[in-house]
Enzyme design. Structure first.
Site, PDB file in Angstrom:
ATOM      1  N   CYS A 212      37.181  36.593  39.492  1.00 49.37           N
ATOM      2  CA  CYS A 212      35.824  37.110  39.490  1.00 49.37           C
ATOM      3  C   CYS A 212      35.617  38.130  38.366  1.00 49.37           C
ATOM      4  O   CYS A 212      34.525  38.228  37.813  1.00 49.37           O
ATOM      5  CB  CYS A 212      35.496  37.728  40.844  1.00 49.37           C
ATOM      6  SG  CYS A 212      36.786  38.788  41.480  1.00 49.37           S
TER       7      CYS A 212
ATOM      8  N   HIS B 202      36.614  42.811  44.644  1.00 49.31           N
ATOM      9  CA  HIS B 202      35.838  41.710  44.084  1.00 49.31           C
ATOM     10  C   HIS B 202      34.921  42.263  43.000  1.00 49.31           C
ATOM     11  O   HIS B 202      34.450  43.392  43.089  1.00 49.31           O
ATOM     12  CB  HIS B 202      35.027  41.069  45.215  1.00 49.31           C
ATOM     13  CG  HIS B 202      34.138  39.972  44.751  1.00 49.31           C
ATOM     14  ND1 HIS B 202      34.636  38.780  44.275  1.00 49.31           N
ATOM     15  CD2 HIS B 202      32.791  39.866  44.678  1.00 49.31           C
ATOM     16  CE1 HIS B 202      33.620  38.003  43.940  1.00 49.31           C
ATOM     17  NE2 HIS B 202      32.495  38.639  44.176  1.00 49.31           N
TER      18      HIS B 202
END
Ligand SMILES: [Zn+2]
Length: 1018
Positions: free
Chosen positions: A50, A305
């Site tokens: 990510c 994330h």
């Protein structure tokens, strides 16, 4: 030896058969999903990538970067096709990045893959990808790119765009000598801890001076000694794109652990870097930067994330306000197939029309005209109902449309005006900190509006997902577990060419455009295929010519398989299309063609509604995958009129009848047959069909089990009810009892609870036939079964002549084999007091009726000298008549006979002295034995009394009152009269001896004195 053999066999099986069985059929590859309404592509998460995705999106939305990259042609980079050629010079990283960017810009898929790119980095496993942090990756990526571009015109691409210089000065307090040191940077790392925001951090770094004094002195080269000095740093060269890395992760030396700084850290949308620069005398615009990307880290310091907020500088994406987005999603769902979102969304349509206008504003009326001309739709017809009047609609969307003050003219709102509107004017953030040293409180108005060179809305790009966000949403990332981690500013001076606006193809090299076009065509094709595969439904067409109607439903005249034709059709097609397809399939069809929904039921195929309305979609009329459709003329099948519809559904009933002894198998009391009836059949018709010659129909009200207890009679008043209305369904059982069987049940109760449980057997042995004949059978019966039924069944079971019924009877057989008295034919098992399972003899001779008595009799009380005989007499016959019949039967004559009962010790007992009394009156019962005795009975009114002499015991005292004893007798006279001849007087006086003195015949009315006298006389 055998072991080897079997091993071999086994391996053979496992290698060939088992192995083959396990390989699953490769799934048909679904094409990737198209872009959603933002029209921007996300990037798939390949497992912990990510951060890479966030960075790649930032680079993509740095138009100057991507254009610089695109400007490098195959002549410099080589081509990916050549990458396998050993001597070809192919620069794979920039080529893969170009291709990825082209895909992100043009390929109609929801998310692109970075596999090829990461492979070009030499990252082949997820581990290698996870090792990196986004700030680190930024440097790695730039470095890799730079290295791979050495020797090309792009060799300075990174430097050109990102390279900046910081200069550090140390000024000697004594000689004023200035020592200068330059530092290059591609990104600036700024502190977060204890700092309120970006401006304060920059102020600390590039405005505040540091002093060398006291214990901490500076060694001046010129003075060659330790001196007091001041140290300062300035930005010497500003890059077009300023990348700022926030030091969110710190090390806590006390706790000896890493931690994430989650305190509030503001950063402005627009920043003036002049205060931090070495040469502040250039034009203002040289120092103005605007935020265009925020990489956000969500989570703690060990994992988390990343996603990124990006301003779409070139307006490539379709940005809608939240409410409109939702509406659009709804609309989209509602008409997925049409794919005409452009004309469905008036905002996009009007925007499109105004964008094409040369003049800044056009009259609102003219906009309506242009809508009709260009898109062929009238506002009033298409949108007014949902969106209201055009002018109102324009007014309600001030973020898009600019109306003239009189609201007569409209144009598109300029992007910079939009920003002014969205952000309230605030204090100048670039002012130096207040003298009291309190840090700026930039929280109040952190996002200060400024004129901007480029428009564009903000999007949240989160791996595959791209969502529009409001500029204000950026403030949410100032602090917390989810907060800004990298900031990207672009110089406000950088202008985008108008032709780049909204044009994702801008500056993409021809070969990539071609590649993307081809890929899109392929995708479209695949989607169409997949779409029709997903929407294809298989219909089973049943052709009437292959069917016959019988037993209440349609049945194929051949096998099911041969009577059905499968047809695959798109569910979105219309009924008319289907009809056409069927016609084409059955080219020989003549006359009307009616398509009816059909359903295979237990009874057979049943028809439901006719499919009507050729313009309706198959989906709309409920034709789904696997639907059965009957193709016929709508009237009859093979000459039989067919009733369609749920109201005529056929129901298969289990029809049970009581089984005879040899039917129905072991333990089965019933025979079972299936009959089909329309569910609209009345119970009356059902009754007539199943029990045409009378009888009763019972339903099993306790469920599936056929022999369960609750059988209910259908009452006379229910005969108008239908099979459906009384709840008879497929598989329900009904029991038919013909009039003969009804003896089993007590119909008057209407409820035959426990009926089947009580059903049992009686055994009947044939006493009529010869020894060698089959002579014993079991007959079903309940306690309510009538003897005549048992007899008839037995006669049938024994295969005897039916006429025998008229001259035979059933007699219980006692344990020792004696035939007991026949049971009257109309007695039930219960009335006959028969135990279930007991043995009955089928004997010659008529059974007594219920008004007749069966009696045994003999002559004299010695059974050895006289055989026991049997006779049937009416219970109303007198004793005399009975005696005569008996005498006749045993061949005696004369009138010197009388009848006595057999007493309890099988001796002749009480005489039946009243010759004219009926047997019934005298309580003579079925099965009693009478004895014919010689001698006449005393005449009527006379008694024959046995006289017992009660002699006082010699051992007893003398002088007992004899009178008392006589009186004792007197008291028993009445009893004597009744019991005379039947019992000896009891030895109630143990002190006395009882002597038989003989019999005395005396009139019943005689006095005791007379009895005494007569007694003495004998
Ligand atoms: Zn000095």
């Amino acid at each position: 030896m055998f072991g080897d053999l079997f091993d071999e066999d086994f391996s053979f099986i496992s290698n060939n058969h088992w192995g083959k069985g396990k390989t699953s059929k490769p799934r048909e590859c679904e094409p990737p999903a198209p872009r959603d309404f933002t029209n921007l592509s996300g990037i798939k998460n390949q497992g912990g990538t990510c951060y890479l995705n966030s960075l790649l999106q930032t680079l993509l939305f740095t138009p100057e970067f991507r254009e610089a990259l695109f400007s490098l042609g195959p002549e410099e980079l080589g081509t990916l096709d050549d990458s396998r050629k050993p001597d070809a010079k192919v620069r794979i990283i920039p080529l893969q990045l170009q291709r990825l960017f082209a895909q992100l810009l043009l390929l109609d898929q929801q998310a692109a893959s970075t596999t090829d790119l990461t492979e070009s980095f030499g990252w082949n496993s997820h581990e290698e990808m996870r090792q990196h942090d986004v700030q680190e990756l930024n440097r790695i990526l730039f470095s890799a790119l730079e290295t791979s571009l050495v020797g090309t015109s792009g060799h300075d691409l990174i430097n050109r765009l990102y390279h900046g210089i910081v200069v550090n000065h140390i000024v000697c307090k004594e000689c004023k000598n200035v020592s200068e040191r330059q530092e290059d940077f591609l990104d600036l790392t700024v502190a977060v801890k204890g700092v309120a925001g970006l401006e304060e951090a920059l102020w600390n770094m590039y405005v505040e001076e540091e002093y060398f004094e006291n214990d901490n002195l500076y060694r001046c080269g010129a003075c060659d000694k330790l001196v007091e000095a001041s140290k300062s740093a300035k930005l010497r060269k500003l890059p077009p794109f300023l990348t700022v890395s926030l030091l969110r992760f710190n090390f806590d030396f006390e706790k000896c652990e890493r931690y994430k700084e989650t305190s509030c850290y503001t950063f402005p949308l627009h920043i003036d870097l002049r205060p931090f620069c070495e040469q502040p005398e250039m034009d203002d615009s040289e120092y103005m930067y605007e935020l265009f990307s925020v990489i956000i880290h969500k989570g703690g310091c060990y994992g988390g994330h990343y996603h990124v907020y990006i301003r779409d500088v070139d307006e490539l994406g379709n940005w809608q306000l939240q409410e409109e987005e939702e509406k659009l999603i709804e609309d989209k769902a509602g008409r997925d197939a049409e794919n005409s979102k452009e004309t469905e969304n008036p905002l996009a349509v009007l925007k499109g029309i105004l964008a094409e206008e040369d003049s800044k504003q056009i009259p609102v009326d003219q906009l309506g005209q242009k809508l009709l001309e260009k898109k062929g739709v009238s506002w009033n017809k298409k949108y007014r109902k949902q969106y209201g009047a055009l002018r109102k609609y324009l007014q309600h969307h001030p973020q898009v449309f600019q109306l003239s003050p009189d609201a007569n003219k409209v144009g598109l709102k300029e992007a910079h005006e939009l920003l002014v509107e969205l952000d309230s004017p605030g204090q100048a953030l670039q002012s130096p900190p207040q003298s009291n040293g309190v840090p700026w409180n930039s929280e109040k108005n952190p996002l200060r509006p400024r004129a901007t060179s480029a428009g564009g809305h903000w999007f949240d790009l989160n791996d595959s997902k791209v969502q529009p966000i409001k500029e204000k949403d950026i403030e949410k990332q100032f602090q917390g577990k989810e907060s800004a981690y990298m900031l990207f500013y672009r110089k406000s001076q950088l202008k985008r060419p108008p032709e780049a606006r909204g044009n994702p193809r801008y500056q993409i090299p021809e070969h990539l455009l071609d590649e993307m076009n081809a890929a899109n065509t392929e995708l479209q094709k695949k989607r169409a295929e997949c779409d029709s595969a997903n929407n294809g439904i298989d219909l089973h067409l049943h052709l009437s010519s292959c069917y016959k109607f019988h037993n209440g439903a349609l049945h194929p005249s051949l096998s099911w398989k041969e009577s059905v034709v499968d047809l695959t059709i798109d569910r979105r097609k219309t009924l008319g299309d289907l009809r056409q397809a069927v016609f084409q399939m059955l080219d020989s069809w003549e006359g009307d063609m009616v398509l009816s929904l059909a359903k295979p039921l237990p009874a057979g195929l049943h028809l439901y509604q006719m499919l009507d309305g050729d313009e309706l979609s198959l989906d709309g009329v409920g034709v789904a995958d696997g639907t059965d459709i009957f193709v016929w003329n709508g009237k009859e099948v093979g000459g039989t009129r067919v009733l369609a519809g749920a109201e005529h559904e056929p129901v298969v009933l289990n029809v049970l009848r009581l089984a005879g002894h040899n039917e129905g198998g072991k333990g089965q009391h019933f025979t079972e047959a299936q009959h089909t009836f329309s569910c609209s059949t009345s119970l009356g018709d059902l009754h007539r069909a199943l029990a045409p010659s009378g009888g009763i129909v019972l339903r099993n009200s306790s469920g599936e089990e056929k022999e369960a207890k609750n059988w209910e009679v259908f009452h006379e008043e229910d005969m108008e009810e239908t099979i459906r209305s009384v709840g008879l369904r497929d598989g329900c059982s009904v029991l038919i009892l013909d009039s003969h069987d009804q003896s089993f049940v007590n119909i008057s109760s209407g409820n035959l609870t426990a009926f089947t449980c009580d059903i049992s057997w009686l055994q009947v042995k044939n006493f009529c036939g010869a020894e060698d004949e089959e002579n014993q059978v079991k007959i079903t019966a309940t306690i309510e079964t009538v003897m005549s039924d048992i007899k008839m069944k037995a006669i049938r079971e024994l295969h005897l002549e039916e006429e025998l019924a008229n001259e035979s009877c059933l007699r219980p057989v006692s344990g020792n084999g004696k035939l007991l008295s026949p049971v009257p034919e109309d007695y039930t098992v219960k009335e006959a007091e028969l135990k279930m399972g007991s043995l009955l003899g089928l004997c010659h001779g008529k059974a007594p009726t219920s008004t007749q008595l069966f009696l045994y009799f003999m002559v004299g009380s010695d059974p050895n000298s006289s055989p026991e005989m049997e006779i049937v007499v009416e219970e109303t016959a007198s004793v005399g008549e009975c005696l005569n019949l008996m005498l006749q039967k045993c061949g005696l004559s004369g009138d010197n006979w009388h009848l006595r009962r057999l007493d309890w010790c099988y001796e002749a007992g009480e005489a039946l002295s009243q010759e004219n009394a009926t047997l019934k009156e005298l309580n003579v019962c079925r099965g009693d034995t009478l004895v014919i005795m010689e001698g006449k009975l005393p005449e009527k009114g006379f008694l024959k009394i046995p006289i017992w002499w009660l002699r006082p015991s010699s051992r007893k005292k003398h002088g007992e009152n004899a009178q008392d004893q006589v009186n004792g007798l007197t008291c028993q006279m009445e009893a004597l009269q009744v019991s005379a001849g039947t019992a000896s007087p009891e030895a109630t006086h143990p002190a006395m001896e009882l002597c038989y003195a003989g019999r005395i015949e005396i009139a019943g009315e005689a006095s005791l004195e007379e009895l005494k006298l007569q007694e003495n006389g004998c």
